[in-house]
Design a protein around this motif. Structure first.
Motif, PDB file in Angstrom:
ATOM      1  N   THR A 342       0.844  -1.190   0.000  1.00  0.00           N
ATOM      2  CA  THR A 342       0.000   0.000   0.000  1.00  0.00           C
ATOM      3  C   THR A 342       0.882   1.243   0.000  1.00  0.00           C
ATOM      4  OG1 THR A 342      -0.104   0.157   2.428  1.00  0.00           O
ATOM      5  CG2 THR A 342      -1.766  -1.213   1.331  1.00  0.00           C
ATOM      6  N   HIS A 343       0.313   2.361  -0.416  1.00  0.00           N
ATOM      7  CA  HIS A 343       1.002   3.630  -0.201  1.00  0.00           C
ATOM      8  C   HIS A 343       0.124   4.498   0.686  1.00  0.00           C
ATOM      9  CE1 HIS A 343      -1.527   5.121  -3.639  1.00  0.00           C
ATOM     10  NE2 HIS A 343      -1.519   6.231  -2.926  1.00  0.00           N
ATOM     11  N   GLY A 344       0.792   5.290   1.500  1.00  0.00           N
ATOM     12  CA  GLY A 344       0.097   6.227   2.359  1.00  0.00           C
ATOM     13  C   GLY A 344       0.651   7.620   2.162  1.00  0.00           C
ATOM     14  N   VAL A 345      -0.208   8.616   2.340  1.00  0.00           N
ATOM     15  CA  VAL A 345       0.204  10.010   2.244  1.00  0.00           C
ATOM     16  C   VAL A 345      -0.004  10.651   3.603  1.00  0.00           C
ATOM     17  CG1 VAL A 345      -0.115  12.208   1.057  1.00  0.00           C
ATOM     18  CG2 VAL A 345      -0.481  10.055  -0.179  1.00  0.00           C
ATOM     19  N   GLY A 346       1.071  11.239   4.129  1.00  0.00           N
ATOM     20  CA  GLY A 346       1.019  11.852   5.447  1.00  0.00           C
ATOM     21  C   GLY A 346       1.196  13.353   5.393  1.00  0.00           C
ATOM     22  N   ALA A 347       1.652  13.908   6.509  1.00  0.00           N
ATOM     23  CA  ALA A 347       1.859  15.354   6.605  1.00  0.00           C
ATOM     24  C   ALA A 347       2.845  15.825   5.538  1.00  0.00           C
ATOM     25  CB  ALA A 347       2.383  15.712   7.994  1.00  0.00           C
ATOM     26  N   MET A 348       2.643  17.028   5.055  1.00  0.00           N
ATOM     27  CA  MET A 348       3.464  17.633   3.998  1.00  0.00           C
ATOM     28  C   MET A 348       3.451  16.802   2.716  1.00  0.00           C
ATOM     29  SD  MET A 348       4.656  20.578   4.851  1.00  0.00           S
ATOM     30  CE  MET A 348       6.041  20.857   3.761  1.00  0.00           C
ATOM     31  N   ARG A 349       2.349  16.062   2.530  1.00  0.00           N
ATOM     32  CA  ARG A 349       2.164  15.215   1.344  1.00  0.00           C
ATOM     33  C   ARG A 349       3.369  14.287   1.098  1.00  0.00           C
ATOM     34  NH1 ARG A 349       2.472  15.751  -4.480  1.00  0.00           N
ATOM     35  NH2 ARG A 349       0.788  14.605  -5.470  1.00  0.00           N
ATOM     36  N   LYS A 350       3.854  13.713   2.181  1.00  0.00           N
ATOM     37  CA  LYS A 350       4.946  12.748   2.084  1.00  0.00           C
ATOM     38  C   LYS A 350       4.368  11.354   1.846  1.00  0.00           C
ATOM     39  CE  LYS A 350       8.839  10.731   4.615  1.00  0.00           C
ATOM     40  NZ  LYS A 350       9.621  10.740   5.881  1.00  0.00           N
ATOM     41  N   TYR A 351       4.865  10.696   0.792  1.00  0.00           N
ATOM     42  CA  TYR A 351       4.416   9.354   0.442  1.00  0.00           C
ATOM     43  C   TYR A 351       5.313   8.303   1.096  1.00  0.00           C
ATOM     44  CZ  TYR A 351       1.101  10.573  -3.300  1.00  0.00           C
ATOM     45  OH  TYR A 351       0.015  11.043  -4.022  1.00  0.00           O
ATOM     46  N   SER A 352       4.689   7.220   1.550  1.00  0.00           N
ATOM     47  CA  SER A 352       5.414   6.074   2.093  1.00  0.00           C
ATOM     48  C   SER A 352       4.746   4.795   1.601  1.00  0.00           C
ATOM     49  CB  SER A 352       5.408   6.102   3.624  1.00  0.00           C
ATOM     50  OG  SER A 352       5.949   7.305   4.135  1.00  0.00           O
ATOM     51  N   ILE A 353       5.487   3.693   1.690  1.00  0.00           N
ATOM     52  CA  ILE A 353       4.974   2.386   1.274  1.00  0.00           C
ATOM     53  C   ILE A 353       4.853   1.483   2.489  1.00  0.00           C
ATOM     54  CG2 ILE A 353       5.428   0.313  -0.107  1.00  0.00           C
ATOM     55  CD1 ILE A 353       6.846   2.105  -2.130  1.00  0.00           C
TER      56      ILE A 353
END
Length: 427
Positions: A342-353
């Motif tokens: 999955t990918h997630g988008v957090g604060a400051m539009r930072k993407y993570s997997i």
């Protein structure tokens, strides 16, 4: 997280060019009331044989060394122009034909702006592979002039020692051919494109063909699919973009020579990011979608090209994914269930997997999910066309590991290996 990041990086490369049709409408008139396209044709037809030969020599001096079988490309383009403009070429030599073709072509740098968002599947040819090695095939989103996305491919080998060896790119790239339907009036509906008979897959690019795709083929999610009768097919879902609207479409191929590009129907197909399961489950085709732009849904269908609203299975929970979540490619079958990146988008539009595990017999049941990302933008990988993004369109299983190709800042591509057992232990 014990994840091995390979040292190799792939970057945008403005030197990778192909010859594309240069479209001039036959009905567009210049200031003198003439058809611009017809005027160009008439000018060449009026040249002496010597003058046409001289002009063609100048064109070939500039471009023949940069492209594969340039003269043949010009002749192919000429035949398209001759058909649409009714040219009587009974007494026309090849040099004038090639010159007319050249005037209706242009050079396009298909990966000048960005190379990103890869997916990986087992290669269709595994002959001669030693134990512990596997031949792979990757799709890549290549972005060129006008921010138009196309599909490029790379072939390579991975080993159980976390090695990645990519086959060299050929010096020439070629565009997959739609056999005469590419023109100023783009078609609608399904189309089939063909790899050039002399081109390797690593040198093949699939460009937008239809009106719905006119501004890009984005984020192909490849999957090696096994049908219930045991036959195999390579499928890929992607986003067709025309500058105003998006829709999901399906790529189908059995040999990576001919590619069917098929629009999808249904309410879920009006959004992006559908990822297919690699086989049917309980007699149904399944996919993961994000039709509301925020959560993940399990979609069910009796057809591969029709998807309606599904069942909500995952919502943003952890800080690194609070803005939205989405899939990072097709679910991967493991002994414990379906492993979904999955990918997630957090604060400051930072993407993570991250990852989740779905029940093998009932994938609507979520067995577990990672509390922390397994891969996130960090240090030098944060910088690029779109900063703070890591994103993959599909990993693949290799023995007891996952091989994960991933886009970095919408600008380049990196590669990672992770042990499946260690990934599951984080859930």
């Amino acid at each position: 997280m014990d994840l091995y990041n390979h040292r190799l990086r792939l970057h945008a490369d403005p030197s990778r060019v192909v010859v594309r049709p240069f479209h001039i409408s036959s009905t567009a008139l210049n200031g003198q009331g003439q058809s611009r396209a017809q005027r160009m044709i008439d000018e060449v037809l009026a040249m002496s044989a010597f003058e046409a030969s001289e002009q063609l020599s100048l064109v070939l001096r500039d471009f023949e060394a940069r492209h594969w079988q340039t003269r043949r490309v010009f002749l192919t383009r000429y035949r398209e122009i001759a058909e649409t403009h009714g040219i009587d070429d009974s007494a026309l030599g090849d040099e004038k034909r090639q010159l007319i073709g050249a005037y209706f072509c242009h050079e396009y740098s298909y990966a000048a702006a960005a190379l990103m968002n890869p997916s990986a599947v087992p290669h269709y040819d595994q002959s001669g592979m030693p134990e512990g090695s596997q031949r792979i095939l990757m799709s890549l989103r290549a972005v060129g002039e006008g921010h138009i996305s196309s599909v490029a491919f790379r072939e390579g080998i991975i080993t159980d020692e976390n090695e990645l060896i990519l086959a060299p790119e050929p010096p020439f790239a070629t565009a997959a051919d739609a056999y005469g339907i590419d023109g100023p009036e783009m078609p609608s509906g399904p189309v089939t494109v063909h790899r050039d008979r002399d081109s390797t897959l690593s040198g093949t690019v699939i460009f937008p063909i239809t009106e719905a795709q006119s501004k890009g083929l984005e984020d192909l999610r490849l999957v090696h699919f096994t049908h219930e009768d045991g036959s195999q097919e390579w499928l890929g879902t992607y986003t067709a973009y025309n500058g105003a609207r998006i829709q999901s479409e399906l790529m189908r191929t059995r040999d990576f020579r001919a590619f069917d590009l098929v629009p999808m129907t249904g309410s879920a197909a009006r959004n992006k990011g559908i990822a297919l399961f690699p086989r049917t489950v309980n007699g149904e085709y399944l996919s993961i979608g994000r039709q509301d732009g925020e959560n993940l849904y399990l979609l069910r269908s009796d057809r591969l090209d029709h998807w309606d609203d599904g069942e909500l299975i995952l919502t943003p929970v952890y800080p690194w994914e609070l803005v939205q979540i989405g899939n990072c490619g097709p679910p991967i079958e493991v002994d414990e269930g379906w492993l979904l990146l999955t990918h997630g988008v957090g604060a400051m539009r930072k993407y993570s997997i991250g990852a989740a595990l779905l029940d093998k017999n009932d994938p609507s049941k979520v067995i577990g999910r990672t509390r922390e990302p397994i891969l996130a933008a960090a240090d030098q990988d944060r910088e690029g066309y779109v900063p703070n993004v890591v994103y993959t369109c599909g990993a693949m299983r290799h023995g007891d590991k996952l091989f994960i190709p991933y886009g970095i800042a919408d600008s380049s591509v990196g590669f990672a290996f992770v042990e499946i057992e260690k990934l599951l232990s984080l859930m």
